[in-house]
Scaffold this motif. Structure first.
Motif, short mmCIF file in Angstrom:
data_model
loop_
_atom_site.label_atom_id
_atom_site.label_comp_id
_atom_site.label_asym_id
_atom_site.label_seq_id
_atom_site.Cartn_x
_atom_site.Cartn_y
_atom_site.Cartn_z
N UNK A 70 0.85 -1.19 0.00
CA UNK A 70 0.00 0.00 0.00
C UNK A 70 0.88 1.24 0.00
N UNK A 71 0.54 2.21 -0.83
CA UNK A 71 1.33 3.44 -0.89
C UNK A 71 1.16 4.25 0.39
N UNK A 72 2.17 5.07 0.67
CA UNK A 72 2.10 6.01 1.79
C UNK A 72 2.00 7.42 1.22
N UNK A 110 6.94 6.75 -3.78
CA UNK A 110 6.44 5.39 -3.58
C UNK A 110 6.99 4.39 -4.59
N UNK A 111 7.81 4.85 -5.52
CA UNK A 111 8.42 3.94 -6.49
C UNK A 111 9.29 2.90 -5.80
N UNK A 112 9.72 3.19 -4.56
CA UNK A 112 10.54 2.23 -3.82
C UNK A 112 9.76 0.99 -3.43
N UNK A 113 8.42 1.03 -3.56
CA UNK A 113 7.61 -0.17 -3.33
C UNK A 113 7.94 -1.26 -4.33
N UNK A 114 8.38 -0.85 -5.50
CA UNK A 114 8.67 -1.79 -6.58
C UNK A 114 10.05 -2.40 -6.36
N UNK A 127 -1.87 5.01 -7.33
CA UNK A 127 -0.46 4.67 -7.56
C UNK A 127 -0.07 4.57 -9.04
N UNK A 128 -0.96 4.98 -9.95
CA UNK A 128 -0.73 4.72 -11.38
C UNK A 128 0.59 5.30 -11.88
N UNK A 129 0.96 6.50 -11.41
CA UNK A 129 2.17 7.16 -11.91
C UNK A 129 3.46 6.57 -11.37
N UNK A 132 5.95 5.43 -13.95
CA UNK A 132 6.79 6.43 -14.63
C UNK A 132 8.18 6.53 -14.01
N UNK A 133 8.28 6.20 -12.72
CA UNK A 133 9.53 6.40 -11.99
C UNK A 133 10.29 5.10 -11.74
N UNK A 134 9.91 4.04 -12.45
CA UNK A 134 10.58 2.75 -12.31
C UNK A 134 11.10 2.30 -13.67
#
Length: 406
Positions: A70-72, A110-114, A127-129, A132-134
């Motif tokens: 889950x995003x923060x 939140x890209x660090x979730x990946x 969290x759609x964007x 873009x950062x991964x």
């Protein structure tokens, strides 16, 4: 944040779907050990979180290394994404450049979730964007949209859709939600309920009665139930109007408004207060929310005690609450919107109508005719078991993963 999940086994569903369990296991064999990550905005409240609490453990039970994070984000972010929710369903609302920048910044963080997963399922706009950062173009990316995208605010859609460029597939509930220009990348399959979850498993009559008494619902009187978030699209004002029309013919009728305040919906509090004021001092309108300790078990009990389920939403991506009621053999009276249309078959397991007077007429008809309710209830249960339970949903995801990995 990783969501901690309980263990589940596909074998638990053999009593419901029989040998189809073996078909699902065989389908999943080539996917054993594959790392799958689901990402969404909240761990509780709303249909998406409810689905993931049951679906992800089932994916693990058939051999996938499935996880859910889950995003923060700050409250301001969810104010912006609520605007996305409304505009992508057609609302005429302005989104400022500062709000777009905030959205991107939170998704970037939140890209660090990946991590090292192979398949990513990103749910809804919040969290759609992140995509873009991964920089993982060799992985498979899925955007799962749970809302009605058939007539979006085009100004917002044109900008938001840029975040979807890196996705391999877009998944919608219905084909009519496919955005123009994206059809080749889009597929459709409906969400699901879990018949063995706390919200849907069988309950004994004593448990149901005690739950109703605690919530001050009279088990001996007819009960109309509407289960919906406090959201402008759900039009709970019309639900109250329908109840008031029914009450003119059936004075003993009660209305239960059942809802949960979700962490990713700050607008919900505003509409909660508006609906409370609209209901006034009518003691036969019962507000049953998590603020009163109403959780999945209580919702289950209320639905099982319901005479007629009512749904007055003006836009609805799918409406899992429809399947929940039908599975419990409760006929549904609803507006013919979005995914409601593929669940309620007019005259078979419920009725569809737009106008409040027509909706009220069908509710009165069902309350007065017990045999009609029984027949429609059995048909409703059959509809859900064949189309909208979690094992069907699991199969659809497995087929999608196999297709992408080929």
């Amino acid at each position: 944040m990783d969501v901690v999940l309980r263990e589940r086994s596909i074998e638990e569903y053999r009593t419901i779907i029989g040998n189809e369990v073996d078909e699902i296991k065989k389908l999943a064999e080539p996917l054993k050990g594959k790392k799958v990550l689901h990402v969404n905005a909240t761990a509780y409240g709303g249909g998406v979180a409810e689905i993931l609490h049951n679906l992800v453990p089932l994916m693990r039970s058939v051999g996938l290394d499935a996880r859910w994070r889950v995003i923060e984000a700050p409250d301001e972010f969810f104010n912006v994404t609520k605007k996305f929710h409304n505009t992508l369903q057609g609302a005429d609302i302005e989104i400022s450049e500062e709000e777009w920048n905030l959205y991107e910044e939170v998704c970037r963080k939140n890209a660090e979730l990946i991590q090292d997963e192979e398949l990513f399922v990103i749910h809804d706009s919040q969290p759609a964007a992140v995509r873009k950062f991964v920089d993982l173009n060799d992985r498979k990316w899925i955007w799962r949209c749970h809302i009605d995208l058939s007539t979006p605010n085009m100004k917002v859609w044109q900008k938001f859709s840029q975040y979807l460029e890196g996705y391999n597939r877009l998944v919608f509930h219905l084909e009519e939600y496919f955005p123009q220009g994206w059809k080749e990348r889009s597929i459709a399959f409906p969400p699901s309920i879990d018949p063995l979850s706390e919200k849907n498993r069988d309950l004994d009559e004593d448990t149901i009665r005690k739950t109703l008494e605690r919530l001050e619902i009279d088990p001996e009187r007819p009960l109309i139930t509407v289960v919906a978030r406090f959201d402008p699209w759900k039009d709970l004002f019309s639900a109250i109007d329908v109840y008031r029309l029914v009450k003119k013919e059936i004075p003993e009728v009660q209305l239960a408004v059942v809802s949960a305040m979700a962490a990713d919906d700050p607008e919900g509090w505003f509409f909660f207060e508006k609906v409370l004021r609209y209901a006034g001092t009518d003691e036969d309108i019962k507000f049953c929310t998590n603020l009163k300790g109403v959780g999945n078990k209580e919702v289950n009990a209320i639905q099982r005690a319901t005479t007629v389920a009512l749904h007055t939403a003006t836009r609805e991506g799918f409406g899992l609450v429809i399947s929940e009621a039908l599975y419990k053999r409760v006929p549904v009276v609803a507006r013919p919107v979005g995914g409601v249309k593929i669940q309620v078959k007019h005259g078979e397991n419920g009725y569809l109508a737009w106008e409040r007077e027509d909706l009220a007429g069908y509710v009165v008809k069902l309350i007065k005719d017990e045999e009609l309710r029984r027949k429609m209830g059995e048909k409703g249960r059959q509809t859900v078991v064949e189309n909208f339970i979690i094992t069907v949903h699991l199969k659809n995801y497995l087929k999608l993963f196999l297709d992408l990995l080929r």
